[in-house]
Motif scaffolding. Structure first.
Motif, PDB file in Angstrom:
ATOM      1  N   SER A   1       0.854  -1.183   0.000  1.00 18.85           N
ATOM      2  CA  SER A   1       0.000   0.000   0.000  1.00 18.85           C
ATOM      3  C   SER A   1       0.893   1.236   0.000  1.00 18.85           C
ATOM      4  CB  SER A   1      -0.904   0.006   1.235  1.00 18.85           C
ATOM      5  OG  SER A   1      -1.570   1.251   1.360  1.00 18.85           O
TER       6      SER A   1
ATOM      7  N   ARG B   1      -4.154   7.140  -2.410  1.00 19.46           N
ATOM      8  CA  ARG B   1      -3.593   5.851  -2.035  1.00 19.46           C
ATOM      9  C   ARG B   1      -3.734   4.878  -3.202  1.00 19.46           C
ATOM     10  NH1 ARG B   1      -6.370   1.580   0.908  1.00 19.46           N
ATOM     11  NH2 ARG B   1      -4.899   0.244   2.029  1.00 19.46           N
TER      12      ARG B   1
ATOM     13  N   VAL C   1      -2.953   0.439  -4.053  1.00 14.22           N
ATOM     14  CA  VAL C   1      -2.551  -0.877  -3.557  1.00 14.22           C
ATOM     15  C   VAL C   1      -2.183  -1.749  -4.749  1.00 14.22           C
ATOM     16  CG1 VAL C   1      -3.281  -2.962  -2.330  1.00 14.22           C
ATOM     17  CG2 VAL C   1      -4.035  -0.713  -1.522  1.00 14.22           C
TER      18      VAL C   1
END
Length: 417
Positions: free
Chosen positions: A362, A379, A381
């Motif tokens: 992440s 963000r 991932v």
């Protein structure tokens, strides 16, 4: 009587022998002195022309004849040595004699170099004899390379000036047959102003050798990043971007007497518009022998900062997860006041090969806000099919299929936790 004759003969013989020895000794002494003597030149050397050929020495020995234009560089005698005579020895060397200290030197031909005014040209030097060959490792271009740029940097602490020398570019890949390149140089995060080189006509390997100066304080120097954009000008005067080089200064030791010469391969600029929350670029690599997962956080762009200020810091937090369980995290240094920060920081995590099907990474872009907690700007991932799809899954699978190789990609940031 016989005794007297014998004595007289002995005396006369002795005298003749003494005279003969004396004459022999005199001749040997004179010959020895003659070998040690030399003929001193009393007349000064004449200066005849700009090449300062010496007396009784052919001009052809000083300057070889050439039908083509000479690229040689004048070799000169400094003005402080003008009032001295030069004597030719048998081995064609020149030695200096002491001259009258009160003698005023005659004015001779002037050098073409203004900084060396008053010096006499005495010969030429061929610069081709003193060229250093290029490092072969610098000229090995990987497959898919679009060009390579050389530059040097130096920082003057007293005047707070960053000196950038643009040296050359090699192996450009233009959109057309001909190429007329030039380079724009930025000192990020300021993207509104730049310095520009001259345009080199019809060449894929331009040699620039141009110097540029940026005024920047020593406190802000390590927060800055150099950006080189290489363009091609076509016949319609339109500019086409061929590639770019991004070079952060934070990892460099810059001093007045430390001039760094650096080369970097050109990269293609991401021409796609940034996503809603911005994008992040990073590389992934897995070493199956060491069981080590490596992440290189390169840069971000188009970030939506909550507070527009040069004092605002933006950093990236990289976390390793396994079965959604937190394992370890690492952070980059904060870059101040830029929606397009450059990091170039490397992090490594221990991960067994059997864990790659359940592990994930992440990357969170965070902003420091005064008096408040850190604010999440976006963000992303990356990981196996269990957690990701699309580009994030492709990046992870490509990393596994190319062990020990850095795989670089851009990813769009999202705002979900």
């Amino acid at each position: 009587t016989e005794q007297a004759v014998t004595v007289a003969g002995s005396v006369i013989g002795g005298i003749l022998l003494f005279v003969l020895i004396g004459i022999t000794a005199y001749l040997l002494w004179k010959k020895f002195c003659h070998l040690l003597s030399y003929e001193k030149l009393t007349s000064p050397v004449k200066r005849t022309n700009a090449n300062a050929s010496f007396q009784d020495q052919p001009t052809s020995e000083i300057q070889p004849k050439s039908t083509s234009r000479s690229r040689s560089i004048p070799f000169i005698i400094p003005p402080t040595l003008h009032g001295r005579d030069w004597v030719n020895l048998t081995n064609q060397e020149q030695v200096q004699e002491d001259s009258d200290p009160y003698m005023i030197p005659q004015s001779g031909p002037r050098s073409s170099f203004h900084s060396l005014a008053g010096a006499y040209v005495v010969g030429t030097i061929n610069p081709d004899l003193y060229k250093f060959p290029e490092d072969k490792s610098e000229m090995e271009f990987p497959e898919g390379n679009i060009g390579r740029l050389w530059f040097s940097i130096e920082y003057e602490h007293e005047s707070e000036r960053l000196l950038v020398s643009l040296i050359k570019v090699r192996k450009l890949q233009p959109p057309a047959d001909s190429c007329s390149p030039f380079v724009k140089i930025y000192l990020l995060p300021d993207e509104r102003s730049y310095l520009q080189s001259k345009t080199k006509r019809k060449t894929l390997n331009p040699q620039f050798d141009e110097n540029f100066v940026f005024q920047v304080s020593s406190k802000m120097l390590l927060q800055r990043t150099l950006k080189f954009l290489v363009y091609h000008v076509d016949k319609q005067k339109k500019h086409h971007l061929l590639g770019q080089v991004i070079f952060p200064l934070k990892n460099e030791t810059l001093t007045d007497d430390n001039k760094l010469v650096i080369w970097r391969d050109l990269e293609k600029e991401n021409l796609e518009p940034p996503s809603d929350y911005g994008d992040i670029q990073f590389s992934l690599s897995y070493n199956d022998y060491l069981g080590r997962l490596t992440v290189v956080v390169l840069r971000a762009r188009g970030l939506k900062l909550q507070e527009e200020s040069h004092a605002v810091g933006v950093y990236v937090k990289v976390s390793l997860m396994n079965h959604n369980k937190f394992i370890k995290s690492k952070k980059t240094a904060a870059v101040l006041g830029s929606p397009n920060p450059v990091y170039n920081e490397t992090f490594s995590f221990k991960a067994d090969q059997t864990e790659l099907d359940t592990a994930s990474l992440s990357l969170s872009v965070l902003q420091n806000i005064k008096g408040e907690k850190t604010h999440l700007l976006g963000r992303v991932v990356v990981g196996p099919f269990m957690y990701t799809r699309g580009k994030e899954l492709e990046h992870w699978n490509e990393m596994i299929s190319k062990p020990k190789e850095l795989v670089k990609r851009w990813h769009a940031l999202c705002h979900s936790m």
